[in-house]
Design a protein around this motif. Structure first.
Motif, PDB file in Angstrom:
ATOM      1  N   CYS A   1      11.659  11.684  -3.411  1.00 56.92           N
ATOM      2  CA  CYS A   1      11.009  10.412  -3.153  1.00 56.92           C
ATOM      3  C   CYS A   1      10.014  10.539  -2.012  1.00 56.92           C
TER       4      CYS A   1
ATOM      5  N   ASP B   1       8.150   0.147 -12.907  1.00 61.93           N
ATOM      6  CA  ASP B   1       7.978  -0.696 -11.723  1.00 61.93           C
ATOM      7  C   ASP B   1       9.170  -1.641 -11.608  1.00 61.93           C
TER       8      ASP B   1
ATOM      9  N   VAL C   1       9.295   2.721  -8.967  1.00 64.26           N
ATOM     10  CA  VAL C   1       9.352   1.916  -7.752  1.00 64.26           C
ATOM     11  C   VAL C   1      10.649   1.129  -7.819  1.00 64.26           C
TER      12      VAL C   1
ATOM     13  N   LYS D   1       3.885  -0.154  -2.507  1.00 67.78           N
ATOM     14  CA  LYS D   1       4.537   0.645  -3.562  1.00 67.78           C
ATOM     15  C   LYS D   1       3.928   0.375  -4.941  1.00 67.78           C
TER      16      LYS D   1
ATOM     17  N   ILE E   1       9.066   5.958  -5.497  1.00 70.42           N
ATOM     18  CA  ILE E   1       8.201   5.454  -4.434  1.00 70.42           C
ATOM     19  C   ILE E   1       8.982   4.335  -3.754  1.00 70.42           C
TER      20      ILE E   1
END
Length: 247
Positions: free
Chosen positions: A206, A160, A192, A43, A35
């Motif tokens: 993506c 993340d 992310v 995001k 992302i």
């Protein structure tokens, strides 16, 4: 290949103000999916909705093999690495990785320790089991966080900003770990990240989010988007140029 995550017509935000509107995409089993987008485009907020920490304004998220939340009564079937690693500072790396197994399984203590040690070994932390988080480097904390995320043998892993705050060499090591996990465990990874080197090296597909568009402005393989897209916002992101609405 079938989708392990399906997002349909998702709108998310705070209060009555949406951050993203009518977002739809699929993540296929076994791929590394990213992302992407500039700061403030949603995001990490989207990731929080994917794992059920936030409720959407509209739309739905479906994770294959994972039913609706049961108010903490069932073990999670995915693993999460938060940006800060979120390790408990008063516990050793081994104890941190043992926590999900202690909460969600009936394994004896020796078996729990053995599984946790195997996960630490998988991420390259053999010999550091009894260190506190404060006694290891930032990259090692991230690896320990990944080991904990893998404790219950999930089929999907959410990361993340795994390379945030790390030097290029350490970041490259994490990239190789992500690829190793896909090969050895067939785990699907959704991350992310802002790191272009990592994006080109590990990501299969993506989506690119844009703050002003409040949605997806591109999707596909990152290298293909970099080389073929005529959208100036996409060029700004993938060529690291200070132009376009992504900021």
């Amino acid at each position: 290949m079938r989708a392990i995550v399906s997002v349909r017509d998702l709108s998310i935000g705070w209060g009555a103000e949406p951050i993203l509107e009518d977002v739809s995409f699929d993540v296929m089993r076994g791929e590394v999916f990213a992302i992407l987008g500039g700061s403030g485009c949603g995001k990490s907020t989207l990731l929080r909705h994917l794992i059920g920490l936030e409720a959407p304004m509209l739309g739905r998220v479906h994770l294959t093999g994972i039913g609706p939340p049961q108010h903490g009564l069932e073990p999670p079937q995915f693993g999460v690495l938060f940006q800060s690693s979120a390790l408990f500072g008063s516990m050793t790396l081994l104890q941190n990785v043992m926590l999900p197994l202690q909460k969600w399984t009936n394994l004896p203590k020796d078996a729990i320790a053995a599984v946790a040690q195997a996960r630490l070994r998988l991420v390259g932390l053999t010999g550091f089991e009894h260190h506190l988080p404060s006694e290891v480097s930032g990259g090692m904390k991230k690896r320990a966080g990944i080991a904990r995320a893998l404790a219950l043998d999930p089929q999907t892993l959410f990361l993340d900003e795994p390379s945030a705050g790390l030097d290029p060499v350490t970041s490259a090591g994490l990239d190789e770990l992500i690829l190793t996990l896909r090969q050895s465990l067939q785990v699907t990874t959704i991350l992310v990240t802002h790191e272009l080197a990592s994006i080109y090296h590990v990501v299969d597909n993506c989506i690119v989010l844009d703050r002003l568009a409040k949605g997806i402005i591109a999707r596909g393989n990152p290298s293909d988007l970099r080389d073929r897209s005529t959208d100036p916002r996409i060029a700004a992101f993938f060529h690291r140029r200070p132009t376009g609405s992504i900021a």
